[in-house]
Design an enzyme around this catalytic site. Structure first.
Site, PDB file in Angstrom:
ATOM      1  N   TRP A 221     -17.065 -44.659 -72.533  1.00  0.00           N
ATOM      2  CA  TRP A 221     -17.718 -45.904 -72.936  1.00  0.00           C
ATOM      3  C   TRP A 221     -16.641 -46.964 -73.198  1.00  0.00           C
ATOM      4  O   TRP A 221     -16.589 -47.982 -72.535  1.00  0.00           O
ATOM      5  CB  TRP A 221     -18.606 -45.656 -74.154  1.00  0.00           C
TER       6      TRP A 221
ATOM      7  N   GLU B 249     -33.749 -42.237 -65.994  1.00  0.00           N
ATOM      8  CA  GLU B 249     -32.691 -42.047 -66.980  1.00  0.00           C
ATOM      9  C   GLU B 249     -32.196 -40.606 -67.003  1.00  0.00           C
ATOM     10  O   GLU B 249     -31.012 -40.357 -67.173  1.00  0.00           O
ATOM     11  CB  GLU B 249     -33.207 -42.434 -68.361  1.00  0.00           C
TER      12      GLU B 249
ATOM     13  N   ASP C 173     -29.316 -50.893 -70.519  1.00  0.00           N
ATOM     14  CA  ASP C 173     -29.498 -49.469 -70.260  1.00  0.00           C
ATOM     15  C   ASP C 173     -30.915 -49.147 -69.811  1.00  0.00           C
ATOM     16  O   ASP C 173     -31.169 -48.107 -69.224  1.00  0.00           O
ATOM     17  CB  ASP C 173     -29.177 -48.673 -71.518  1.00  0.00           C
TER      18      ASP C 173
ATOM     19  N   HIS D 238     -33.277 -46.780 -64.983  1.00  0.00           N
ATOM     20  CA  HIS D 238     -32.008 -46.658 -65.690  1.00  0.00           C
ATOM     21  C   HIS D 238     -30.949 -46.345 -64.650  1.00  0.00           C
ATOM     22  O   HIS D 238     -30.953 -45.289 -64.063  1.00  0.00           O
ATOM     23  CB  HIS D 238     -32.123 -45.524 -66.712  1.00  0.00           C
TER      24      HIS D 238
ATOM     25  N   ASP E 110     -22.433 -46.727 -69.322  1.00  0.00           N
ATOM     26  CA  ASP E 110     -23.331 -46.864 -68.183  1.00  0.00           C
ATOM     27  C   ASP E 110     -22.757 -47.869 -67.190  1.00  0.00           C
ATOM     28  O   ASP E 110     -22.772 -47.664 -65.972  1.00  0.00           O
ATOM     29  CB  ASP E 110     -24.707 -47.356 -68.639  1.00  0.00           C
TER      30      ASP E 110
ATOM     31  N   ARG F 275     -38.221 -50.015 -73.085  1.00  0.00           N
ATOM     32  CA  ARG F 275     -38.359 -49.607 -74.474  1.00  0.00           C
ATOM     33  C   ARG F 275     -37.581 -50.553 -75.386  1.00  0.00           C
ATOM     34  O   ARG F 275     -36.985 -51.536 -74.957  1.00  0.00           O
ATOM     35  CB  ARG F 275     -37.899 -48.161 -74.658  1.00  0.00           C
ATOM     36  N   ASP F 276     -37.572 -50.237 -76.648  1.00  0.00           N
ATOM     37  CA  ASP F 276     -36.912 -51.096 -77.645  1.00  0.00           C
ATOM     38  C   ASP F 276     -35.412 -50.813 -77.678  1.00  0.00           C
ATOM     39  O   ASP F 276     -34.865 -50.373 -78.671  1.00  0.00           O
ATOM     40  CB  ASP F 276     -37.534 -50.870 -79.020  1.00  0.00           C
ATOM     41  N   GLU F 277     -34.735 -51.146 -76.571  1.00  0.00           N
ATOM     42  CA  GLU F 277     -33.289 -50.942 -76.500  1.00  0.00           C
ATOM     43  C   GLU F 277     -32.672 -52.085 -75.720  1.00  0.00           C
ATOM     44  O   GLU F 277     -32.227 -53.066 -76.287  1.00  0.00           O
ATOM     45  CB  GLU F 277     -32.981 -49.578 -75.871  1.00  0.00           C
TER      46      GLU F 277
END
Length: 893
Positions: free
Chosen positions: A539, A742, A462, A763, A475, A466-468
């Site tokens: 999703w 994003e 995604d 994103h 998506d 960052r911390d993802e």
């Protein structure tokens, strides 16, 4: 007519090593020296040696002459394939005059070990250093001697974590192997042929093991989600020239040590002390007496499977475009492009000097790196010099999303050659190209493709900074069609669907991310995380949408066959959990990050329930399941009726009255003809009253322009495409974006940066407009009745201020090309390229004024062209392969 065979592939790959498919699929392309080239038959030979193949001895499979035009997705149908077998193949074809081609060049594939029992290696690693939370990367080595000349040698390697393999001092393979899977379910095995790297006598293997997704930080879940530390396993099977065999496997006889990598983590970056480098550690003759005995893991309960994804590799290098000194005395580089990967450093300095490389996507107003949107991620490398001559450094088991690089602590004066950017992603070769007369639209397409490069890394992440960095399914499904035009994602998405299947719940629900790390018992929580509520519309539907997309774009029936039961379980789960076929409103995300619009969850969820059901009916038809076709068609009609009864008023107003509710109802076919006309009016009115601006979020945006175009409002679609005011795609481009943001309001002139807690500048989701750009603007469309572009539908729809488009798509059959221009006087010119062994249905707008002279001879059988039913007042033609030109006159409104 002369036909020739090129680009022979097995399971989408050129000469793959270590596959496990019992019936590998074969592909080839045809080149021809004239139009309307078709294959009428093929003959495949598969042999156990290149010599037998050259002698036309198909001792493994001789298909004989097969009357068929099929040249992709052809299942092997010969003798049972043996573990580690190497198979050579070639093909010839016949044209419509029944003249055979020459044989293709030889291709080959090898099989993997095929059974769990065949793996003899042990899982080895290094015991934890109690004083370190982030562990140094273990270095493993094994010295061994080979008794004779090697005929062949294959390595089968994997890790719970990541590994970097060296053979006699030379690195083998690409990056971040073996990829991200749910390690509790399966781990992929990488296969390499290393024959040329081994020698008679002394040899050595060296391996560096990284934490990766297994023991490192996974998104915002923290570290050690799957395990406390990484382990490596390998088996190398050697065959000597005399026919004897030997295996070298990981076991207690290997040696292990710390090295210069103090830690290396996807989210937290890397620290590397070059003073601790071990010269010759991966070569024969190195004295490892001081090294430790490895820790041997007792076993592994998951499945070992052949790698089912493209390797992660460096695909581009980028030099910075500028450098400036910061007020703090550091140096900030602008790479000119928001990219994903890392930087390579070149430096000379005193021993013990530590340099920090810090990475960020944006700059703060004061010119410093904008780091707030990283949350807890640390996009930094710390490199300590060993001193002496020039040193070069790049990290091992981490990656970053960035445009700007800050160089801290550099000895001396750096320049633009001090660093270089390495672009890293799954090896998905570019298949699409699109250029228009509008420079900003061209930049939009560039931003879309760069977003895909940055986020297709083992899974469709995604965001890369960052911390993802997780595989969010919503998506992925909205972007899958765009992705399939841009790049070859057949294997990439095949693997991702397996990730989804691995975490499908017994109820049939699909999770929000795959692999579903949230369902692993984490050390910091006493209960398991629920990624879904217990499902999320748009999703979970990825479990149906993505397989269908792969069928459309690649003609991949096997993915439908393999996962049909899982898709049926999903639809049944949705059906059971309804109130008279209306889905509940508990979805967590809805039309995620929509702008100034709140789509009701129950409307969105019911619409997606209908869409998954509709697609499943189509899939049942492909798989020749007539009773299930009837069942799902009826269920779809019933859901559509329930949708209208619950949410649509007589005047066509849909509950919520957002652009997304209208878009989904139109695109998914949920309305009667009368309501459709009213709904498109409401959608157009909403867009117009907002000054030709959109409000759609992740799920609505991909269908927005198609819904307008399919329902007579192409004019509004083009206005939205080229809108420069906020919110729009062009707004970010006006402010320097080189990737898709994003959120529409990631940065605005009046408010600056949005909340840093959810503000990625790379994103891909809102870039799903790329699908419309290919299918409608360029006019390159797949035909569901002849998938994989066996018959392309060419229907360019000019509009707005776009006066020309040049686009192509490299299908499995070859290149489908479209070039069109529109003059100020309404003269429309079109050139079409159709690959051999395919056809195309071409639709021209306006009144036809020119038809390719060489092709159209009163519709004769050899002309390569015949008229088809007119569309929207234009003209249609069915054409064979070749290059054609047309012209028409469009009356401007």
């Amino acid at each position: 007519m002369t036909l020739s065979i090129v680009n022979c592939k097995t399971e989408y790959m050129t000469n793959p090593i270590g596959i496990e498919a019992s019936k590998p699929r074969l592909f080839w392309q045809i080149e021809a020296d004239s139009r309307s080239a078709v294959q009428t038959a093929y003959h495949i030979l598969v042999a156990s040696s290149s010599e037998k193949l050259a002698a036309e001895q198909g001792d493994v499979w001789d298909s004989g002459k097969v009357e068929s035009s099929q040249s992709i997705q052809i299942e092997y149908a010969g003798s049972e394939l043996l573990a580690e077998g190497k198979y050579f193949w070639k093909v010839r074809v016949w044209d419509k005059e029944q003249q055979p081609s020459e044989w293709s060049a030889a291709a080959f594939w090898t099989m993997g070990l095929l059974s769990r029992e065949a793996y003899k290696g042990k899982w080895i690693g290094r015991k934890l250093d109690a004083e370190h939370n982030m562990q140094p990367s273990p270095h493993l080595r094994k010295s061994f001697s080979l008794k004779g000349k090697v005929r062949s040698a294959f390595a089968y390697a994997t890790a719970l974590g990541l590994f970097e393999l060296h053979v006699n001092g030379k690195r083998v393979g690409d990056y971040f192997a073996p990829g991200f899977t749910d390690y509790n379910v399966r781990t992929q095995v990488q296969a390499y042929e290393i024959t040329e790297l081994l020698a008679e006598g002394d040899n050595a293997f060296g391996v560096i093991v990284g934490d990766g997704w297994y023991a490192g930080t996974v998104g915002f879940l923290g570290d050690k989600v799957y395990g406390e530390r990484p382990f490596f396993m390998m088996q190398v099977n050697v065959e000597y020239e005399d026919g004897s065999k030997e295996s070298i496997v990981t076991d207690h006889t290997w040696r292990v040590s710390k090295g210069p990598i103090l830690y290396s983590d996807f989210i937290m970056g890397e620290a590397y002390d070059a003073r601790l480098e071990i010269d010759g550690w991966d070569e024969a003759g190195y004295d490892d007496a001081d090294w430790e005995q490895p820790d041997v893991r007792s076993g592994y309960n998951g499945n070992l499977v052949a790698t089912n994804e493209p390797p992660i590799t460096i695909t581009k290098t980028i030099k910075p475009i500028s450098m400036k000194k910061s007020p703090a005395g550091n140096y900030i580089y602008d790479m000119g492009q928001n990219m994903v990967g890392w930087t390579e450093l070149k430096v000379t300095g005193e021993r013990g000097t530590t340099i920090t490389l810090s990475h960020a996507e944006m700059l703060s107003p004061d010119g410093s790196l904008y780091l707030d949107n990283l949350r807890v991620a640390v996009q930094q490398e710390h490199y300590t010099l060993k001193g002496g001559s020039e040193e070069r450094y790049e990290p091992h088991f981490t990656f970053h999303g960035f445009r700007y690089v800050e160089l801290i602590g550099y000895p001396g004066e750096p320049d633009l050659d001090t660093i270089i950017g390495k672009v890293v992603h799954s090896d998905t070769p570019e298949t699409g190209y699109l250029e228009t007369s509008n420079a900003m639209v061209n930049q939009l397409y560039s931003n879309i493709t760069w977003g895909q490069r940055g986020n297709f890394l083992s899974v469709p992440t995604d965001c890369p900074q960052r911390d993802e960095r997780l595989g969010w399914t919503g998506d992925a499904q909205i972007f899958a069609r765009t992705a399939s035009y841009n790049m070859d994602v057949a294997r990439f998405f095949n693997k991702f669907v397996w990730d989804m299947i691995d975490c499908q719940q017994p109820s049939g629900a699909f999770t929000d991310v795959a692999p579903d790390a949230g369902w692993i018992r984490h050390k910091n929580w006493n209960t398991r995380l629920n990624w879904f509520a217990p499902d999320n519309a748009g999703w979970g539907d990825a479990g149906v949408v993505i397989p269908w997309t792969l069928y459309l774009m690649y003609g991949d029936i096997r993915i439908l066959e393999t996962h049909y039961e899982a898709m049926a379980k999903w639809v049944e789960y949705l059906r059971i959990n309804t109130d008279n076929l209306v889905r509940p409103d508990y979805a967590n995300y809805g039309d995620w990050l929509s702008i100034d619009a709140d789509t009701p969850n129950e409307v969105l969820a019911t619409a997606y329930f209908a869409y998954s059901t509709k697609l499943l009916g189509l899939i049942a038809g492909v798989l020749d399941k007539p009773e299930e076709v009837s069942r799902y068609d009826q269920l779809f009609q019933d859901i559509a009726a329930a949708f209208r009864n619950a949410f649509v008023s007589e005047d066509g107003v849909i509950h919520g009255e957002t652009q997304t509710v209208y878009v989904l109802a139109l695109q998914f076919g949920l309305l009667t003809e009368e309501l459709r006309l009213k709904a498109i009016g409401h959608l157009a009115a909403d867009i117009t009253k907002r000054g030709d601006r959109l409000t759609t979020g992740f799920l609505g945006v991909g269908y927005l322009l198609p819904a307008l175009s399919d329902n007579g409002r192409l004019d509004i679609a083009y206005k939205l495409l080229t809108q420069e005011s906020f919110p729009s795609w062009m707004y970010s481009i006006k402010h320097g974006a080189t990737t898709i943001w994003e959120r529409w309001d990631g940065w605005t002139e009046d408010k600056g940066f949005q909340t840093p807690q959810m503000n990625s500048f790379n994103h891909y989701s809102l870039g799903s407009v790329g699908e419309w750009m290919f299918r409608y603007m360029a006019g390159i469309e797949a035909d569901a009745s002849a998938p994989g572009f066996r018959n392309a539908i060419i229907r360019p729809q000019p509009g707005g201020d776009i006066s020309s488009v040049n686009a192509h798509y490299d299908s499995l059959y070859g290149r489908v090309g479209v070039t069109w221009s529109l003059g100020a006087d309404g003269t429309f010119k079109l050139a079409v390229t159709v690959p051999a062994n395919t056809t195309a249905t071409v639709h021209l707008p306006g009144t036809v004024t020119h038809i390719d002279d060489a092709a159209f001879e009163a519709g004769t059988a050899d002309s390569g062209m015949k008229p088809v039913t007119q569309v929207d007042g234009g003209a249609g033609f069915q054409i064979g392969s070749g290059i054609y030109t047309f012209a028409s006159q469009i009356t401007k409104a």
